[in-house]
Write a protein that holds these residues in place. Sequence first.
Motif, PDB file in Angstrom:
ATOM      1  N   ALA A   1       0.828  -1.210   0.000  1.00 54.68           N
ATOM      2  CA  ALA A   1       0.000   0.000   0.000  1.00 54.68           C
ATOM      3  C   ALA A   1       0.863   1.262   0.000  1.00 54.68           C
ATOM      4  O   ALA A   1       0.427   2.320  -0.430  1.00 54.68           O
ATOM      5  CB  ALA A   1      -0.942   0.010   1.197  1.00 54.68           C
TER       6      ALA A   1
ATOM      7  N   TYR B   1     -10.491   3.913   2.446  1.00 53.59           N
ATOM      8  CA  TYR B   1      -9.619   3.166   1.529  1.00 53.59           C
ATOM      9  C   TYR B   1     -10.095   1.723   1.370  1.00 53.59           C
ATOM     10  O   TYR B   1     -10.237   1.230   0.259  1.00 53.59           O
ATOM     11  CB  TYR B   1      -8.179   3.217   2.059  1.00 53.59           C
ATOM     12  CG  TYR B   1      -7.183   2.475   1.201  1.00 53.59           C
ATOM     13  CD1 TYR B   1      -6.658   3.066   0.055  1.00 53.59           C
ATOM     14  CD2 TYR B   1      -6.763   1.196   1.540  1.00 53.59           C
ATOM     15  CE1 TYR B   1      -5.737   2.399  -0.731  1.00 53.59           C
ATOM     16  CE2 TYR B   1      -5.840   0.517   0.752  1.00 53.59           C
ATOM     17  CZ  TYR B   1      -5.335   1.126  -0.374  1.00 53.59           C
ATOM     18  OH  TYR B   1      -4.428   0.452  -1.154  1.00 53.59           O
TER      19      TYR B   1
ATOM     20  N   SER C   1     -13.094  -0.501   1.473  1.00 54.24           N
ATOM     21  CA  SER C   1     -14.518  -0.190   1.328  1.00 54.24           C
ATOM     22  C   SER C   1     -15.389  -0.732   2.457  1.00 54.24           C
ATOM     23  O   SER C   1     -16.421  -0.151   2.762  1.00 54.24           O
ATOM     24  CB  SER C   1     -15.035  -0.690  -0.023  1.00 54.24           C
ATOM     25  OG  SER C   1     -14.876  -2.094  -0.113  1.00 54.24           O
TER      26      SER C   1
END
Length: 144
Positions: free
Chosen positions: A40, A128, A130
């Motif tokens: 990420a 970020y 959901s």
Amino acid sequence: MKIILSLLFACITFTCHAQNNFIKKEKWHWNNASKQDTSAGYVQVIKVDNILYISGAVSKEVTPEGIRQVYQALEKSLKSFGATFQNVVKENLYTTDIETMKKYNSVRKVFYNGDFPAATWVQISRLYMSESKLEVELTAHLPK
């Protein structure tokens, strides 16, 4: 000769300024050996000077247990550099359900033990991940 000395002085001055552009960063990321998440692209806690910048901890639900889990994760992040919630000076809270968060605010307050930081709470449409409904990030100061 005067031009050469001026150029030399300019180079030395530039070099000194260029060297000062770097800051020392200490990182912690959930006991990860690389001290960051490379997929990420973030770190959970970064320390610069005596300031901790703590990435958001998340929950899939805005319930007393979900809120407690978020603040327990933040507590672990703080402890990674020997801090507590009394070192926190700023809190940013993002949720998809601000009214429910307000309803269960007492769960959050316990962690601060009456010593509350500056805070901003924002209702958003999504995070970020959901499925997440709550995310809280912190800034904390350590003693000098």
